[in-house]
Design an enzyme around this catalytic site. Structure first.
Site, PDB file in Angstrom:
ATOM      1  N   TYR A  46      12.257   2.688   1.049  1.00 21.04           N
ATOM      2  CA  TYR A  46      11.013   1.921   1.056  1.00 21.04           C
ATOM      3  C   TYR A  46      10.643   1.503   2.476  1.00 21.04           C
ATOM      4  O   TYR A  46       9.506   1.702   2.921  1.00 21.04           O
ATOM      5  CB  TYR A  46      11.169   0.684   0.160  1.00 21.04           C
ATOM      6  CG  TYR A  46       9.948  -0.207   0.130  1.00 21.04           C
ATOM      7  CD1 TYR A  46       8.853   0.107  -0.669  1.00 21.04           C
ATOM      8  CD2 TYR A  46       9.896  -1.362   0.892  1.00 21.04           C
ATOM      9  CE1 TYR A  46       7.734  -0.714  -0.704  1.00 21.04           C
ATOM     10  CE2 TYR A  46       8.781  -2.197   0.866  1.00 21.04           C
ATOM     11  CZ  TYR A  46       7.710  -1.862   0.070  1.00 21.04           C
ATOM     12  OH  TYR A  46       6.604  -2.680   0.036  1.00 21.04           O
TER      13      TYR A  46
ATOM     14  N   SER B 207       3.923  -3.269   5.177  1.00 24.28           N
ATOM     15  CA  SER B 207       4.873  -4.282   4.707  1.00 24.28           C
ATOM     16  C   SER B 207       5.569  -4.919   5.890  1.00 24.28           C
ATOM     17  O   SER B 207       5.711  -4.312   6.956  1.00 24.28           O
ATOM     18  CB  SER B 207       5.912  -3.644   3.785  1.00 24.28           C
ATOM     19  OG  SER B 207       6.954  -4.544   3.490  1.00 24.28           O
TER      20      SER B 207
END
Length: 682
Positions: free
Chosen positions: A572, A559
């Site tokens: 996350y 990400s």
């Protein structure tokens, strides 16, 4: 111009062909051909002409359509007898068939066309039933033909398919007006009739009569007594051993060119390998041209009992593979002539493992599966021949003439160019929706076989079905936090497709919380799924990649957040940073095995995303003060390119990393974020 395939005769032929081809008892996949004669208006003269409709080269009877028929002028086709130069120049007649076509001619005429056009019958079937080939390959097949069928079926000695074989059958039919068909030595059967129904009935009568005779007169154990220690392992033991052997086998059989594999533990295979005569029979190889063209002239047989260790089996398979290659090279050298095509590879296409089953290989999954089906046909043939007499296939010189036929070489040359990821097997986690599904879809479209692993089995199977049949994609259940389930998904991949080449760590989830709101359970959940899950998948996959010795790719869908610090996102982003560094660590460790490890850093993939639909989107929208429906637009506007990132954009990046264009790239992270300056890699 009138479409010749709209003719009722042709449509009747298609219906007959489909019925015959739908039953494997009648013929194997893509085996045999059928024909019918009738009339059609010649658009040039306006007069009726006699035509021959015959299944074209490379088609399958069970799925034959109008486009698969070759259409020839019968008078011109039969006139070729006046210019036939003889057996030594047989191949020239295939090109001559082009001058007999009606209009554009439809599909390319096959080498068996003369068998249909020269025989004085309105309808002809040429089929490859196991029972018929059993008679054709029996040592006393000619005598058995008379005993079983009387004078209704005549024996035709082995001859390579072509114009002369058509002349031979035509002459035998003329000399035996009572006959309804013939047994082609070493090959199959041919039947004929005045009507389509009569021809079909004659074909089925020959097949059923042969089947019944074998069942009634065969010896009790055609393959001999049970061989101690060679009986089938339990199903769980068979599959476990097959999965353990598959990577090594895939590497061995891909020595000359990469192969996809198929595994079966069908009862017929296990019983054959349990019997005392299986080494002798396996060494004799197959006989019917359709069989050995797809299986090679003989299989590679592991000569160890069922309970042999995996390590011992691997060591012996490596020795046997070396011997097989030398033996095949000898076969080629003994039989080649000045005009022979170059050797096409010396690796086996069929590998037999006593107590376990059979691996078969090909350029794609369908080819590999069909090769296995053909060897199963060969086992049935050997059982029938041994039960009545003894199995006596055509000799290797004749096999070579078929395998290295210039016409076969030309047929291979006409095949379409393989897609970029042909022969590669991909495992994508979290692939039932969103980014993972887009990746799996793209990889399959580029030629890869795909295993869709997801927490939800039903959704994984549904996604696989959308992509294609089981020759293209399968769905498996896998909780990536569970070591056993991860290993099971990798085992499923190697059993379904023979091995593994591409692994995409995509499974993920996210909880948008601040530091103080994040619980230990939140932290553990996200790290278990993405950091631990990626580790488990990569570890199981790497073992396969290393054993195959074919290189490979491991790709992490990380990400933008692995390098960008945003608010309310600690668990996350931290686990994505963990994944990002796994890429670097594994690239450094696996490079010596030719395995590339790279990552993708997407940002804000809202549409189609399971993560965003599961609540993450609403919370991120609240953080940024926008409506959830506008979150994609918001993300787009904060990028340099002002473009929304879609799942397909991530899939494109994965594809590029897997191609030969980036064969020298490892340890790289590719941003797919439309340009987020704060996430630029430094």
């Amino acid at each position: 111009m009138t479409n010749p395939t709209a003719n009722p005769t042709a449509l009747e032929l298609i219906a007959r062909s489909n019925r015959l081809g739908a039953d494997p008892k009648n013929t194997n996949y893509a085996g045999g051909n059928t024909s019918a004669t009738g009339t059609e208006i010649d658009p040039v003269t306006g007069e009726r002409v006699d035509l021959l409709w015959v299944k074209g080269s490379g088609g399958d009877l069970g799925t034959l359509t109008e486009s698969g028929l070759a259409v020839l002028r019968l008078d011109r086709m039969r006139a070729l007898t006046t210019v036939y130069p003889g057996v030594d120049r047989e191949d020239e007649m295939v090109a001559a068939l082009d001058y007999t076509l009606h209009g554009k001619g439809g599909a390319a005429p096959s080498i068996d066309t003369p068998m249909h056009g020269l025989v004085d019958a309105a309808h002809v079937d040429h089929l490859h039933p196991d029972a018929g080939i059993a008679i054709a390959t029996a040592a006393d097949g000619e005598a058995l033909t008379g005993t079983i069928f009387g004078d209704r079926v005549v024996w035709v000695p082995w001859r390579r398919p072509g114009f002369q074989l058509g002349l031979d059958i035509a002459a035998l039919k003329d000399a035996n007006p009572q006959a309804i068909g013939c047994i082609l030595g070493g090959h199959g059967i041919t039947a004929w009739g005045d009507t389509s129904a009569a021809c079909e009935a004659n074909s089925l009568w020959i097949i059923q009569t042969a089947t019944d005779y074998i069942a009634e007169h065969s010896t009790a154990e055609p393959f001999g007594a049970a061989l101690e220690g060679y009986g089938p392992l339990t199903e769980a033991e068979r599959r476990a051993k097959a999965a353990a052997l598959a990577p090594t086998l895939r590497g061995l059989v891909s020595t000359d060119s990469a192969k996809v594999g198929h595994f079966t533990d069908a009862p017929e295979v296990l019983d054959f390998l349990w019997r005392t005569e299986h080494p002798r029979l396996a060494a004799l190889g197959t006989s019917c041209p359709d069989h050995f063209l797809r299986t090679k002239v003989k299989p590679m047989l592991l000569d160890l009992p069922a309970d042999a260790s995996v390590e011992g089996s691997i060591a012996r398979l490596q020795e046997l593979h070396e011997a097989y290659r030398a033996d095949y090279q000898g076969y080629y050298d003994r039989n080649k002539s000045d005009g022979s095509p170059a050797i096409r590879g010396a690796d086996p296409l069929i590998v037999l493992i006593p107590g376990v089953g059979m691996f078969s290989y090909g350029a794609n999954k369908q080819t590999a599966r069909v090769a296995g089906e053909f060897y199963l046909n060969a086992i049935n043939v050997m059982r029938g021949a041994e039960g009545l007499s003894s199995y006596a296939p055509i000799d290797e010189a004749e096999k070579f003439k078929i395998e290295y036929w210039a016409l076969e070489e030309a047929k291979l040359a006409r095949m379409p160019r393989p897609k970029p990821l042909a022969t590669r097997v991909a495992l994508v986690t979290g692939a039932a929706s969103g980014i993972g599904k887009a990746i799996a879809t793209r990889l399959a479209a580029e030629g890869a076989c795909v295993v869709i692993a997801d927490l939800d089995l039903a959704k994984a199977q549904a996604a696989a079905a959308e992509i294609g049949n089981e020759d293209v994609a399968i769905g498996v259940q896998a909780d990536v936090t569970d070591e056993a389930q991860v290993q099971a998904s990798v085992d499923a991949a190697v059993l379904a497709f023979g091995g593994l080449d591409l692994v995409v760590n995509n499974a993920g989830l996210s909880l948008s919380k601040s530091l103080l709101e994040t619980t230990v359970a939140d932290w553990d959940l996200q790290h278990n799924v993405m950091a631990k899950g990626s580790f488990l998948v990569s570890r199981s996959a790497a073992k396969v990649l290393i054993e195959q010795k074919l290189g490979g790719d491991i790709i992490y869908i990380s990400s933008k957040n692995s390098v960008f610090a945003g608010p309310n996102n600690i668990a996350y982003s931290a686990t994505k940073a963990d994944q990002a560094h796994q890429v670097r660590l594994l690239a450094a460790e696996l490079g010596e095995y030719g395995v590339k490890v790279n990552g993708i850093n997407p940002d804000g993939v809202v549409r189609g995303s399971g993560i965003f639909a599961g609540g993450w989107g609403a919370k991120r929208a609240a953080v940024y003060g926008v409506a959830e429906d506008d979150l994609g637009k918001y993300y787009a506007q904060r990028t340099l390119l002002k473009r929304e990132v879609l799942p397909e954009n991530v899939a494109n990046a994965v594809f590029v990393l897997c191609t030969s264009d980036l064969s020298h790239t490892t340890g790289l992270h590719i941003p797919v974020d439309a340009g987020v300056a704060a996430a630029f890699l430094r």
